[in-house]
Scaffold this active site. Sequence first.
Site, short mmCIF file in Angstrom:
data_model
loop_
_atom_site.label_atom_id
_atom_site.label_comp_id
_atom_site.label_asym_id
_atom_site.label_seq_id
_atom_site.Cartn_x
_atom_site.Cartn_y
_atom_site.Cartn_z
N ARG A 227 -34.13 24.29 5.27
CA ARG A 227 -32.86 25.76 4.23
C ARG A 227 -33.74 26.49 3.43
NH1 ARG A 227 -29.98 25.46 7.24
NH2 ARG A 227 -27.73 25.25 6.91
N HIS A 275 -33.98 32.94 10.45
CA HIS A 275 -33.10 31.26 10.75
C HIS A 275 -31.99 31.54 12.53
CE1 HIS A 275 -30.52 28.95 8.31
NE2 HIS A 275 -30.29 28.10 9.29
C1 GLV Z 1 -27.68 26.41 10.54
O1 GLV Z 1 -28.62 26.41 9.99
C2 GLV Z 1 -26.83 25.45 10.82
O2 GLV Z 1 -26.50 24.46 9.85
O3 GLV Z 1 -26.60 24.85 12.22
#
Ligand code: GLV
Length: 312
Positions: A227, A275
Site C-alpha cells: 500500500r 496499482h
Molecule cells: C489490491 O490492492 C487488493 O487489496 O486486492
Amino acid sequence: MKISNLRFVIIAPTAEVLKWQKAFAAVAPKVHLEEGPKVRQPETVDVLLLWNHPPGSLKPFSNAKLLYSLGAGVDHLMQDPELPKGIPICRIVDPLLSFSMSNYILFAILHFHRRWKKYVHDKENCIWDHDSFPERKIKIGILGLGTLGQDAAKKLQFMGFDVVGYSPSKKVLPGMTTYAEGEMNNFLSTINVLVCTVPYTPATRGLLALPVFEQLQHPACLINVARGKVQVEADILKALDKGLLEEAFLDVFETEPLPKDSLLWSHPKVEITPHIASVTNPQAGATQMLENVERLLRQTPLEHLVNSTKGY
Ligand code: GLV
C-alpha cells in the site's frame, strides 16, 4: 435459507460495480447484486461487498451478517471509524491473486538482477557491450509473510535466489531463514532487495523510510506492492539520490492516482505501475464469496476471515 433469498449489496466505484455484477450474473444468476449505499430497506440486507465505501455509509445496514472486501487488502474497511462491530469480515484470497503478484515481483527482481535498464539504454544507443555482463548479486528480503509474500518467496527460492523473510510473528517456512518482531534490523542488514507485501495498518504506516533504506546492503532495490501509505515517497527520492537505493519498483502510492506533479514520475531510477500488480478477478472472487456465504448459512467456520484487532 437459500443464497438466492439473501440480499447482497455492493458499494464500490462504478467500474468495479459493473465488473462484479457481470461476474455474479455469470456464476450465480439468481443472486441480484444491488448497488449501494442508497438502497430500499437497508436493514434487510444480508451481505455487503465493499471497496472504498464512504465512511459511515454502512450504518443503515443494521442486520448485515457478512462484510466482504473486494480485494486482498482490508485497510479501506478499517479506516472507517463507524465500521459496524461484531460482524465477520472476509477478504479475497485467490490463487490468481498470488499468481499475478508473484509474477510482478519476479519480473521486478529479474529486471534488477539482469540490469535490464542498462540494456534498454545500450540498445537505444546501438551499444554492443559483451564484456561487462554484470548479473547483480542479490539477496531478497520479503517483508510480510502472508499468503502473497509466502507465494513469492517460494517461487523465488525455487528459481535459486537467496530469500529471507520477516513477519511480526515468527513464521516457520521450509529452507528459509525468517525474522520476527525485534529482529527487523538483522533482517534488513542482510539483504539488498526489499520486497514489501505487508498489510497497511497503524503499525506499517510510513515504514518504508530512510531508517529502513539506510540498513540495506548495496546495490539496494525496493519493490513495494503493498500500500502506498506504507512508504514515505520523499524518503524514497532522497534514498535514490544519495545512492542508498539503486532502483525502486512502485505499484502503490501515498496518493492514487499518483499526482501529475509527483517527482517520482520523472525519476530515472523509479519504475511506476498504477496499482495493477495483482488485480482481483471478479469471477474467481464471486465464486469464493458464494462458497463462504454457503458456510455462513450452514454455520460452519468462514474462510479468509479478517482479524479486526490486527487489522488484516
Ligand atoms: C489490491 O490492492 C487488493 O487489496 O486486492
